[in-house]
Design a protein around this motif. Structure first.
Motif, short mmCIF file in Angstrom:
data_model
loop_
_atom_site.label_atom_id
_atom_site.label_comp_id
_atom_site.label_asym_id
_atom_site.label_seq_id
_atom_site.Cartn_x
_atom_site.Cartn_y
_atom_site.Cartn_z
N ASN A 194 90.43 -11.98 18.12
CA ASN A 194 91.44 -11.91 19.17
C ASN A 194 92.02 -10.50 19.33
OD1 ASN A 194 91.26 -14.67 19.78
ND2 ASN A 194 92.72 -15.21 18.17
N SER A 195 91.47 -9.54 18.61
CA SER A 195 91.96 -8.16 18.67
C SER A 195 90.85 -7.22 19.15
CB SER A 195 92.46 -7.70 17.29
OG SER A 195 93.45 -8.56 16.79
N LYS A 196 91.26 -6.04 19.60
CA LYS A 196 90.30 -5.04 20.04
C LYS A 196 90.46 -3.71 19.31
CE LYS A 196 87.75 -7.12 23.07
NZ LYS A 196 86.30 -7.32 22.79
N ASN A 197 91.63 -3.43 18.79
CA ASN A 197 91.90 -2.12 18.20
C ASN A 197 92.63 -2.26 16.86
OD1 ASN A 197 91.35 -0.49 20.88
ND2 ASN A 197 92.79 -2.12 21.42
N THR A 198 92.34 -1.32 15.95
CA THR A 198 93.05 -1.25 14.68
C THR A 198 93.33 0.21 14.35
OG1 THR A 198 91.96 -3.24 13.81
CG2 THR A 198 93.00 -1.78 12.21
N LEU A 199 94.57 0.50 14.01
CA LEU A 199 94.98 1.82 13.53
C LEU A 199 95.41 1.68 12.07
CD1 LEU A 199 97.11 3.02 16.57
CD2 LEU A 199 94.83 3.84 15.95
N MET A 200 94.88 2.58 11.20
CA MET A 200 95.17 2.44 9.78
C MET A 200 95.38 3.80 9.11
SD MET A 200 92.59 -0.61 8.54
CE MET A 200 93.79 -1.31 7.41
N SER B 291 92.40 6.31 10.45
CA SER B 291 91.24 5.74 11.13
C SER B 291 91.64 4.96 12.37
CB SER B 291 90.45 4.82 10.19
OG SER B 291 91.21 3.67 9.84
N TYR B 292 90.69 4.89 13.30
CA TYR B 292 90.79 4.02 14.47
C TYR B 292 89.54 3.15 14.52
CZ TYR B 292 90.22 2.30 19.21
OH TYR B 292 89.98 1.48 20.28
N THR B 293 89.72 1.86 14.73
CA THR B 293 88.61 0.92 14.78
C THR B 293 88.60 0.17 16.10
OG1 THR B 293 88.81 0.59 12.38
CG2 THR B 293 87.46 -1.00 13.59
N TYR B 294 87.44 0.14 16.74
CA TYR B 294 87.27 -0.71 17.93
C TYR B 294 86.54 -1.97 17.51
CZ TYR B 294 86.13 -2.45 22.53
OH TYR B 294 86.02 -3.26 23.65
N ILE B 295 87.11 -3.12 17.79
CA ILE B 295 86.56 -4.41 17.37
C ILE B 295 85.78 -5.02 18.53
CG2 ILE B 295 87.12 -6.70 16.47
CD1 ILE B 295 89.78 -5.46 15.46
N PHE B 296 84.48 -5.21 18.34
CA PHE B 296 83.64 -5.83 19.38
C PHE B 296 83.79 -7.35 19.37
CE2 PHE B 296 81.54 -1.78 18.48
CZ PHE B 296 81.39 -1.28 19.76
N ASN B 297 83.75 -7.92 18.18
CA ASN B 297 83.89 -9.37 18.02
C ASN B 297 84.19 -9.64 16.54
OD1 ASN B 297 81.25 -9.29 16.69
ND2 ASN B 297 80.40 -9.15 18.76
N ASP B 298 84.10 -10.90 16.12
CA ASP B 298 84.45 -11.21 14.73
C ASP B 298 83.40 -10.74 13.74
OD1 ASP B 298 82.42 -12.99 15.27
OD2 ASP B 298 83.54 -14.78 14.70
N LYS B 299 82.25 -10.25 14.23
CA LYS B 299 81.18 -9.78 13.35
C LYS B 299 81.09 -8.26 13.27
CE LYS B 299 79.07 -13.58 11.93
NZ LYS B 299 78.95 -13.92 10.48
N TRP B 300 81.35 -7.58 14.37
CA TRP B 300 81.08 -6.14 14.45
C TRP B 300 82.31 -5.34 14.87
CZ3 TRP B 300 76.70 -3.82 12.86
CH2 TRP B 300 75.55 -4.61 12.73
N SER B 301 82.43 -4.16 14.26
CA SER B 301 83.42 -3.19 14.70
C SER B 301 82.86 -1.79 14.47
CB SER B 301 84.75 -3.37 13.97
OG SER B 301 84.61 -3.11 12.59
N LEU B 302 83.41 -0.81 15.18
CA LEU B 302 83.00 0.58 15.04
C LEU B 302 84.25 1.40 14.72
CD1 LEU B 302 80.67 2.65 15.29
CD2 LEU B 302 81.34 2.94 17.68
N GLU B 303 84.15 2.24 13.69
CA GLU B 303 85.34 2.93 13.18
C GLU B 303 85.11 4.43 13.03
OE1 GLU B 303 87.87 1.14 9.99
OE2 GLU B 303 86.99 2.76 8.81
N GLY B 304 86.09 5.19 13.48
CA GLY B 304 86.14 6.62 13.20
C GLY B 304 87.22 6.89 12.17
N GLU B 305 86.86 7.59 11.12
CA GLU B 305 87.81 7.84 10.03
C GLU B 305 87.76 9.31 9.63
OE1 GLU B 305 88.26 5.49 5.97
OE2 GLU B 305 86.83 7.16 5.74
N TYR B 306 88.93 9.84 9.31
CA TYR B 306 89.00 11.20 8.75
C TYR B 306 89.74 11.14 7.43
CZ TYR B 306 89.80 16.18 8.18
OH TYR B 306 89.82 17.46 7.68
N SER B 307 89.17 11.76 6.40
CA SER B 307 89.81 11.82 5.09
C SER B 307 89.92 13.28 4.67
CB SER B 307 89.00 11.03 4.05
OG SER B 307 87.69 11.55 3.92
N TRP B 308 90.99 13.60 3.93
CA TRP B 308 91.22 14.99 3.55
C TRP B 308 92.00 15.06 2.25
CZ3 TRP B 308 94.09 12.21 6.90
CH2 TRP B 308 95.46 12.24 6.76
#
Length: 208
Positions: free
Chosen positions: A25-31, A48-65
């Motif tokens: 039921n979500s599309k975006n996650t900020l962490m 990180s920012y995550t785009y949620i496609f569905n309950d199985k798949w998501s795509l995430e961009g993350e930066y660590s430092w």
């Protein structure tokens, strides 16, 4: 630390049984998070920012430092900094457990310590850096509550460097001692050749 991690794991499992439904039921996650055990510099901060496609798949961009003044593979240096940009897919095989995989871009830079002198006996204050592209893979859990609060654990992640994109080591040619100069250049090769890892990466954020 061990008992804290176990408590968080079991608490999240009990309190987020409907994670799969909440995720669908979500599309975006900020962490924001912290990679507690990681190479080369431990305790990296993450965003990180995550785009949620569905309950199985998501795509995430993350930066660590992280940055630190310490030794690197046995060589005394000044301040060391490391940054890592990751674009990864997360594939869920259960309510919260998932596999992650994708690409990673890593950058390592350091300033020479006070022990390094040029041929005139002067201290060298310049630095050097290296960058590479590689692949990453790991596994973790991520729980999501109905109010959007999201908690995740990256249990393990391996980053494997494949292509050296940049090496800036011209300043090392000014180091008078040939053994020191070779050791410093070998440290750059180590960064660009040896895989790095993440253990117990903790993340807390909000999904909407």
């Amino acid at each position: 630390m061990k008992w804290t991690l176990l408590f968080l794991f079991f608490s999240a499992s009990l309190w987020a049984q409907s994670t799969k439904e909440n995720r669908s039921n979500s599309k975006n996650t900020l962490m924001l998070g912290n990679q507690i055990i990681t190479t080369w510099i431990p305790s990296k901060y993450t965003g990180s920012y995550t785009y949620i496609f569905n309950d199985k798949w998501s795509l995430e961009g993350e930066y660590s430092w992280a940055s630190f003044s310490t030794s690197f593979v046995g060589i005394e240096l000044g301040e060391i900094s490391e940054g890592r940009s990751t674009l990864q897919a997360r594939y869920y095989v259960s309510n919260s457990f998932h596999f992650s995989f994708g690409g990673v871009y890593s950058r390592f830079s350091a300033k020479l310590g006070n022990d390094y002198l040029d041929t005139l006996g002067n201290k060298i204050s310049t630095g050097f850096s290296a960058e590479n592209l590689g692949v990453t893979a790991g596994l973790g859990n991520r729980w999501q509550w109905s109010n959007g609060i999201t908690f995740g654990v990256d249990w393990i992640r391996i980053n494997y460097p494949l292509v050296t994109t940049k090496i800036d080591d011209n300043s090392l040619n000014d180091v008078a001692d040939s053994a020191d100069r070779n050791d410093l250049k070998d440290s750059l090769k180590t960064f660009n050749r040896i895989p790095t890892f993440v253990l117990f990466g903790l993340n807390l954020g909000y999904s909407f």
